[in-house]
Motif scaffolding. Structure first.
Motif, PDB file in Angstrom:
ATOM      1  N   PRO A 226      -2.829 -21.504   7.304  1.00 28.95           N
ATOM      2  CA  PRO A 226      -1.932 -21.083   6.225  1.00 28.95           C
ATOM      3  C   PRO A 226      -2.418 -19.739   5.702  1.00 28.95           C
ATOM      4  N   MET A 227      -1.549 -19.014   5.043  1.00 31.21           N
ATOM      5  CA  MET A 227      -1.980 -17.776   4.421  1.00 31.21           C
ATOM      6  C   MET A 227      -3.097 -18.091   3.431  1.00 31.21           C
ATOM      7  N   PRO A 228      -4.187 -17.351   3.480  1.00 31.69           N
ATOM      8  CA  PRO A 228      -5.244 -17.540   2.490  1.00 31.69           C
ATOM      9  C   PRO A 228      -4.741 -17.243   1.082  1.00 31.69           C
ATOM     10  N   ARG A 229      -5.626 -17.387   0.124  1.00 27.92           N
ATOM     11  CA  ARG A 229      -5.270 -17.210  -1.291  1.00 27.92           C
ATOM     12  C   ARG A 229      -4.324 -16.028  -1.516  1.00 27.92           C
ATOM     13  N   PRO A 230      -3.463 -16.134  -2.530  1.00 28.68           N
ATOM     14  CA  PRO A 230      -2.496 -15.058  -2.803  1.00 28.68           C
ATOM     15  C   PRO A 230      -3.202 -13.701  -2.881  1.00 28.68           C
ATOM     16  N   THR A 231      -2.564 -12.720  -2.370  1.00 26.52           N
ATOM     17  CA  THR A 231      -3.241 -11.429  -2.275  1.00 26.52           C
ATOM     18  C   THR A 231      -2.220 -10.300  -2.425  1.00 26.52           C
ATOM     19  N   ILE A 232      -2.659  -9.104  -2.143  1.00 26.12           N
ATOM     20  CA  ILE A 232      -1.730  -7.976  -2.168  1.00 26.12           C
ATOM     21  C   ILE A 232      -0.610  -8.231  -1.159  1.00 26.12           C
ATOM     22  N   PRO A 233       0.594  -7.745  -1.449  1.00 32.57           N
ATOM     23  CA  PRO A 233       1.679  -7.977  -0.497  1.00 32.57           C
ATOM     24  C   PRO A 233       1.398  -7.237   0.819  1.00 32.57           C
ATOM     25  N   HIS A 234       1.830  -7.824   1.905  1.00 30.04           N
ATOM     26  CA  HIS A 234       1.660  -7.157   3.193  1.00 30.04           C
ATOM     27  C   HIS A 234       2.617  -5.980   3.300  1.00 30.04           C
ATOM     28  N   ALA A 235       2.079  -4.806   3.448  1.00 28.73           N
ATOM     29  CA  ALA A 235       2.921  -3.621   3.505  1.00 28.73           C
ATOM     30  C   ALA A 235       3.314  -3.304   4.947  1.00 28.73           C
ATOM     31  N   PHE A 236       2.568  -3.887   5.890  1.00 25.93           N
ATOM     32  CA  PHE A 236       2.849  -3.620   7.297  1.00 25.93           C
ATOM     33  C   PHE A 236       2.909  -4.948   8.045  1.00 25.93           C
ATOM     34  N   ASN A 237       3.451  -4.926   9.239  1.00 30.68           N
ATOM     35  CA  ASN A 237       3.513  -6.201   9.951  1.00 30.68           C
ATOM     36  C   ASN A 237       2.118  -6.591  10.454  1.00 30.68           C
TER      37      ASN A 237
ATOM     38  N   GLU B 157      -1.477  -4.513  11.067  1.00 34.94           N
ATOM     39  CA  GLU B 157      -2.664  -4.751  10.223  1.00 34.94           C
ATOM     40  C   GLU B 157      -3.864  -5.187  11.068  1.00 34.94           C
ATOM     41  N   LEU B 158      -3.603  -5.996  12.082  1.00 37.81           N
ATOM     42  CA  LEU B 158      -4.695  -6.422  12.968  1.00 37.81           C
ATOM     43  C   LEU B 158      -5.330  -5.216  13.659  1.00 37.81           C
ATOM     44  N   LEU B 159      -4.494  -4.389  14.280  1.00 41.69           N
ATOM     45  CA  LEU B 159      -5.016  -3.245  15.040  1.00 41.69           C
ATOM     46  C   LEU B 159      -5.627  -2.187  14.122  1.00 41.69           C
ATOM     47  N   THR B 160      -5.042  -2.036  12.934  1.00 42.92           N
ATOM     48  CA  THR B 160      -5.601  -1.049  12.008  1.00 42.92           C
ATOM     49  C   THR B 160      -6.988  -1.498  11.543  1.00 42.92           C
ATOM     50  N   GLY B 161      -7.126  -2.791  11.275  1.00 41.64           N
ATOM     51  CA  GLY B 161      -8.456  -3.321  10.932  1.00 41.64           C
ATOM     52  C   GLY B 161      -9.458  -3.058  12.046  1.00 41.64           C
ATOM     53  N   ASP B 162      -9.014  -3.241  13.276  1.00 42.23           N
ATOM     54  CA  ASP B 162      -9.878  -2.984  14.437  1.00 42.23           C
ATOM     55  C   ASP B 162     -10.261  -1.511  14.542  1.00 42.23           C
ATOM     56  N   GLY B 163      -9.429  -0.642  14.019  1.00 43.29           N
ATOM     57  CA  GLY B 163      -9.751   0.783  14.039  1.00 43.29           C
ATOM     58  C   GLY B 163     -10.632   1.189  12.864  1.00 43.29           C
ATOM     59  N   ILE B 164     -10.423   0.530  11.721  1.00 39.44           N
ATOM     60  CA  ILE B 164     -11.177   0.891  10.511  1.00 39.44           C
ATOM     61  C   ILE B 164     -12.669   0.618  10.700  1.00 39.44           C
ATOM     62  N   MET B 165     -12.965  -0.484  11.377  1.00 36.96           N
ATOM     63  CA  MET B 165     -14.364  -0.875  11.539  1.00 36.96           C
ATOM     64  C   MET B 165     -15.191   0.177  12.295  1.00 36.96           C
ATOM     65  N   PRO B 166     -14.799   0.524  13.528  1.00 35.32           N
ATOM     66  CA  PRO B 166     -15.571   1.576  14.207  1.00 35.32           C
ATOM     67  C   PRO B 166     -15.504   2.920  13.489  1.00 35.32           C
ATOM     68  N   PHE B 167     -14.388   3.175  12.786  1.00 30.49           N
ATOM     69  CA  PHE B 167     -14.297   4.442  12.061  1.00 30.49           C
ATOM     70  C   PHE B 167     -15.408   4.538  11.010  1.00 30.49           C
ATOM     71  N   GLY B 168     -15.746   3.405  10.394  1.00 35.42           N
ATOM     72  CA  GLY B 168     -16.845   3.390   9.418  1.00 35.42           C
ATOM     73  C   GLY B 168     -18.159   3.834  10.049  1.00 35.42           C
TER      74      GLY B 168
ATOM     75  N   TYR C 119     -11.354  -7.782   5.066  1.00 38.49           N
ATOM     76  CA  TYR C 119     -10.373  -8.255   4.096  1.00 38.49           C
ATOM     77  C   TYR C 119      -8.976  -8.285   4.719  1.00 38.49           C
ATOM     78  N   THR C 120      -8.641  -7.224   5.426  1.00 41.83           N
ATOM     79  CA  THR C 120      -7.340  -7.152   6.102  1.00 41.83           C
ATOM     80  C   THR C 120      -7.181  -8.304   7.091  1.00 41.83           C
ATOM     81  N   HIS C 121      -8.198  -8.519   7.895  1.00 41.26           N
ATOM     82  CA  HIS C 121      -8.106  -9.584   8.902  1.00 41.26           C
ATOM     83  C   HIS C 121      -8.105 -10.966   8.266  1.00 41.26           C
ATOM     84  N   GLU C 122      -8.805 -11.079   7.152  1.00 40.08           N
ATOM     85  CA  GLU C 122      -8.872 -12.381   6.490  1.00 40.08           C
ATOM     86  C   GLU C 122      -7.500 -12.798   5.956  1.00 40.08           C
TER      87      GLU C 122
END
Lengths: 243, 243
Positions: free
Chosen positions: A95-106, A110-121, A84-87
């Motif tokens: 273009p930015m996909p459908r309106p979503t939660i505001p980006h809280a981080f740059n 968000e890209l690198l955090t998503g990359d960390g969340i996946m293996p963390f799972g 979801y983060t990467h999407e």
């Protein structure tokens, strides 16, 4: 009918609450805050799907205990949160996909955090191995199911769809009863693929596929005789309306 | 000295060739080509690192067979390839990182393919479980090591660095000999963290950390009495020069 729905709703709500609590324990905000704050935020900002709850429900359906499926359910949510983060990342060519939660981080964070969340799972799931229970085989099988849904097969069928559809239900059952897996495998086409929540996109052909799988899923559920089947059926029935 | 280096080089070259061959079998270009062509391309376009080869070498170092470490070594390269792909994505808020291979696919495809490559690596490793060998525990432990390096701990210490440093060496050893793990754990700080290839960034403090860990790694290796240690030492020695 109202009573039945209320019962179902409280059943799902209790599972969701347990998964949330499990995830909160697994991902506390702790130092270094620059890492764990975005991780925590993005994991809980991603909208809930029914896949993790279905994982837990299917474990209970075959007589397993909720705790056995909690790590797998959390891993499924983490796959979803990473996707979801990467999407929703602003790439230069889309273009930015459908309106979503505001980006809280740059975006870079968000890209690198998503990359960390996946293996963390997967780390969470692999660590749930309890040598006393001799369940490494089952956990490996759950990892295979989730990785297949998010990886090779997922890319073939459309990443987002597959994480939702395949990741959920049967992992829970597999965690409880390895013997049940053969049965599950035969029913797989119908049951796993019946987890439809999140398929809100109107790509041509996709909705037809979803409708076909939904019917198949309900048919497969007929062979079970358990009150919990009713809950699962109701969520499969309701799925297309809820997205 | 020249003979020794030649011997070392052919040893590492033979491991690299085996890993490449393993990966080529695991990721053939097959239908749908729109999925497997970018996947294949990005996996092999990412520059090789020494971490996968160190994984195999450490398995052989403790008397294991090369085949036992091949899936873990491949998984480590896949983590690196996914990270590398994402590191070179053009996001709206950052300039393109250092010059690199030309982008063969659009950023959206590269983003999603990276997201698929990562779980695919764990799928490959989980599927290498052989019930006849009763090695599920070891594979789970290898998964924990790699996920930790790429996930939670990886984000703390700098994602790219950790995938390189921690993912490699000890997984190989663990796959062979579970009893050896306790020893490995004690040596971890030194040995695993000594895998320095890929640390070419000049962030303040990072090079000092690297130098400290490199010395620690060489010290830990002193306690082994095996000709293969020489090869590993030489690669740790050479590492800072090669990036």
């Amino acid at each position: 009918m109202i009573v039945k729905m209320a019962h179902n709703q409280s059943y799902w709500a209790s599972i969701d609450a347990d998964i949330e609590s499990h995830l909160k324990k697994a991902i506390p905000i702790r130092p270094p805050v620059s890492v764990f704050e975005p991780m925590h935020y993005l994991v809980f900002a991603a909208p809930r799907t029914t896949a993790p709850a279905l994982c837990v429900a299917s474990c209970e359906l075959v007589g397993g205990h909720r705790d056995q499926a909690m790590a797998a359910a959390s891993a499924i949510h983490l796959m979803h949160a990473a996707s979801y983060t990467h999407e929703h990342l602003p790439l230069t060519d889309r273009p930015m996909p459908r309106p979503t939660i505001p980006h809280a981080f740059n975006p870079n964070v968000e890209l690198l955090t998503g990359d960390g969340i996946m293996p963390f799972g997967f780390e969470l799931l692999a660590r749930s191995d309890d040598p006393a229970q001799n369940n490494s085989d089952r956990i490996l099988r759950a990892i295979i199911e989730i990785t297949r849904a998010a990886g090779s097969q997922g890319m073939v069928d459309g990443q987002y769809l597959q994480v939702q559809m395949q990741g959920g239900q049967l992992n829970g059952a597999e965690l409880h009863d390895a013997g049940w897996i053969e049965h599950v495998c035969k029913k797989k086409e119908g049951m796993i693929n019946g987890l439809l929540y999140g398929v809100g996109k109107n790509e041509k052909g996709m909705m037809e596929l979803v409708e076909r799988l939904r019917k198949l899923a309900l048919k497969e559920l007929e062979s079970f005789n358990d009150r919990k089947v009713e809950s699962i059926s109701s969520i499969v029935e309701a799925n297309l309306c809820s997205v």
